[in-house]
Enzyme design. Structure first.
Site, PDB file in Angstrom:
ATOM      1  N   SER A   1       0.824  -1.204   0.000  1.00  0.00           N
ATOM      2  CA  SER A   1       0.000   0.000   0.000  1.00  0.00           C
ATOM      3  C   SER A   1       0.862   1.261   0.000  1.00  0.00           C
ATOM      4  O   SER A   1       1.626   1.490  -0.918  1.00  0.00           O
ATOM      5  CB  SER A   1      -0.965  -0.037   1.189  1.00  0.00           C
ATOM      6  OG  SER A   1      -1.930   0.979   1.108  1.00  0.00           O
TER       7      SER A   1
ATOM      8  N   ASP B   1      -1.108   1.057  -4.720  1.00  0.00           N
ATOM      9  CA  ASP B   1      -2.085   0.062  -5.170  1.00  0.00           C
ATOM     10  C   ASP B   1      -3.449   0.685  -5.454  1.00  0.00           C
ATOM     11  O   ASP B   1      -4.434  -0.026  -5.660  1.00  0.00           O
ATOM     12  CB  ASP B   1      -2.201  -1.103  -4.191  1.00  0.00           C
ATOM     13  CG  ASP B   1      -2.732  -0.706  -2.826  1.00  0.00           C
ATOM     14  OD1 ASP B   1      -2.425   0.419  -2.381  1.00  0.00           O
ATOM     15  OD2 ASP B   1      -3.450  -1.505  -2.196  1.00  0.00           O
TER      16      ASP B   1
END
Length: 592
Positions: free
Chosen positions: A153, A310
């Site tokens: 992330s 992401d």
């Protein structure tokens, strides 16, 4: 930890690790007798937290590497086979695998797909990097039983991670996460197969545009005012950055199809796991948006947008009257999107009979006031978007409510039903439409936000974090939480604590009468919340994916006069209270 035990674990790892890069790292540390580094790499094994596995890449059990990925995937495969015995018997099990732009993500993703294939689980593997929300979408679209996205992330470049998903397209929660870990811990042998062999036999199926096109269409189908966009799109200029991640392909396509002019920051457009232009690719933090904001001011843009690597998190900034861009927080954008979705559903007769909005317990109660206005049920859940998905799942099972919106303070929003995780792509599209809508009413986004404050009250939200890395980090954080539980807090910022909610113990109580406990209907989690007189909420929560403890301050102040002066006075009063609370929290952390 004794050196002998560290050495035993290190040698065991070296014997098992097939990836030469990671194996050599540990061999060199053993040779140098670097006990401090070896201890950090072997004092624990990575465990599933709020986002699955996540850690610094490198050799060791406390690192992200091929061996840990292989064990996690074999354990997940074993669990899936047991969870769906009839499908397993018929050879009908499948999984979807995606990955982002981080270093080793493609290697980890291919290893994952090969292990699924070797275990009789058809693996749908994306041919190139794709965002997390598309992974969730693909699981539901392909009716797979599980899925994995390799990503860390918004973490710094040395990190990578592994998020496991279930057949509903959401990240795994209890009992599945516990069951998977049990299976991972029992793994003695990892089955694998070559990619070429698996592709030839149909056990690995490569996917790309057939899912991309459906995902893009889904994002555009969420919009309420296509005619307004068509009419006004050419007058709007958006500067966007994917922060070297997966977002450019999708955000440019979806917004471009709508006719919007998107200028992508050239230095940050291409995927790059080193994230060379930012220290952390996190749209929650101002430094990550610095280049985009500078370009936005130069281009006189109407909006700056950013997604993390992401593309599940979505950050924004908007120009003030002086042309300088102002960053909008996750709580603020969540409240504005919440209001806009409800306003449009009501206007177009699309509000369901029992509408519900979901937010995490550490997210601003700004949305609560909006929900009351529109007659929408507000539901709380634990931190992490998998819990928003879990509550939505409960709605579907008992038909008690219909989902209309969900969000959390950490820049995560979910408008659609087709994705069961936060989605920065659909959020970008809805934010663009919302910007056009308020512009058509003669209001900028920042002006409308002030209007909302004058209607609902002024909400100020802050977070205070401190990292505690290394062997002792967990113990230090546990000590802080234990002290808060046993000693409690009677006041914060000069305000009396009226209620303490202990999510770990599933109780709430007034500290002046602690024996009178009321049950809390939430899954157990190591979170403490202090509800102060006047409506401010302070929450303490150790992270599930990083070695840090985080405090959240959610404050509401009445705006006594619906004017610029009245709002300024409310902001000043709120800032003074939040400053006091922040100082007291930092003093608590300094004593740890």
């Amino acid at each position: 930890m004794e050196q002998s035990e560290i050495l035993r674990r290190a040698k065991e790892y070296v014997a098992e690790e097939k990836d030469e890069r990671f194996r050599k790292e540990v061999e060199e540390l053993i040779e140098k007798e670097d006990w401090k580094e070896l201890e950090d790499r072997f004092y624990q094994t990575l465990e599933f937290g709020t986002g699955g596995l996540r850690g610094i890449m490198g050799g060791g059990t406390n690192r992200m590497n091929t061996l840990e990925i292989n064990k996690a995937t074999q354990g997940l495969a074993n669990y899936v086979i047991k969870a769906f015995p009839e499908k397993a018997k018929k050879g009908e099990l499948s999984a979807v695998v995606a990955y982002d732009s981080r270093k080793n993500s493609d290697v980890f993703a291919e290893a994952t797909a090969r292990i699924f294939a070797a275990n009789g689980i058809k693996a749908y593997l994306f041919t190139g990097l794709r965002p997390t929300p598309e992974l969730s979408f693909a699981i539901r679209e392909l009716k797979a039983q599980t899925g994995v996205v390799v990503t860390a992330s918004h973490n710094p470049p040395q990190y990578n991670g592994y998020k496991a998903y279930w057949d509903n397209g959401a990240q795994v929660i209890e009992p599945h996460d516990v069951g998977i870990i049990e299976e991972v811990n029992k793994v003695k042998e990892v089955k694998t197969v070559s990619k070429d062999e698996a592709v030839k036999s149909g056990k690995i199926v490569l996917i790309d545009k057939e899912i991309d096109e459906k995902f893009w269409a889904m994002c555009k189908n969420q919009l309420f005012r296509p005619e307004l966009i068509k009419e006004k799109a050419s007058s709007v200029k958006i500067v966007y950055t994917p922060l070297h991640g997966t977002g450019a392909m999708h955000v440019e396509k979806v917004l471009g199809d709508l006719g919007l002019k998107v200028i992508t920051v050239p230095e940050q457009r291409e995927p790059d796991g080193a994230f060379p232009t930012v220290e952390k690719p996190n749209p929650e933090e101002a430094p990550a948006l610095k280049m985009a904001v500078a370009l936005g001011e130069k281009e006189k843009a109407d909006c700056v947008m950013a997604t993390d690597p992401d593309a599940d998190r979505f950050g924004t900034a908007f120009p003030g009257k002086d042309g300088k861009f102002v960053l909008v927080s996750g709580n603020q954008m969540g409240a504005m999107l919440c209001e806009y979705v409800m306003l449009c559903r009501e206007e177009f007769g699309k509000m369901p009979s029992h509408p519900a909005c979901i937010r995490s317990i550490v997210t601003s109660p700004f949305a609560d006031a909006i929900c009351r206005k529109y007659g929408v049920r507000l539901c709380e859940c634990l931190t992490g978007f998998k819990w928003i998905a879990a509550v939505e799942d409960d709605f579907e099972k008992d038909s008690s409510s219909q989902y209309v919106f969900g969000f959390e303070e950490s820049y995560g929003y979910k408008i659609e039903r087709e994705v069961m995780d936060k989605d920065g792509v659909s959020a970008a599209a809805m934010c663009a439409e919302m910007t056009l809508y308020w512009a058509s009413k003669g209001k900028s986004i920042l002006e409308h936000l002030d209007d909302m404050y004058m209607e609902y009250g002024y909400f100020e939200d802050r977070s205070i974090s401190q990292y505690f890395p290394g062997v002792s980090g967990k113990d230090v954080m546990a000590g802080i939480m234990t002290k808060l539980r046993t000693e409690g807090l009677k006041t914060l910022g000069g305000k009396k604590v009226n209620t303490i909610r202990d999510i770990q113990e599933s109780v709430s109580f007034n500290p002046s009468n602690p024996s009178d406990k009321k049950p809390v209907d939430l899954p157990k989690s190591n979170v403490l919340q202090f509800f102060l007189e006047g409506g401010t909420i302070v929450s303490a929560r150790p992270s599930g994916t990083e070695p840090k403890i985080k405090f959240y301050v959610n404050s509401r102040t009445n705006v006594n006069e619906a004017t610029a002066e009245g709002l300024a006075a409310a902001k000043k009063e709120s800032a003074a209270l939040c400053d006091k609370i922040e100082a007291e929290i930092k003093a608590i952390l300094a004593q740890a």
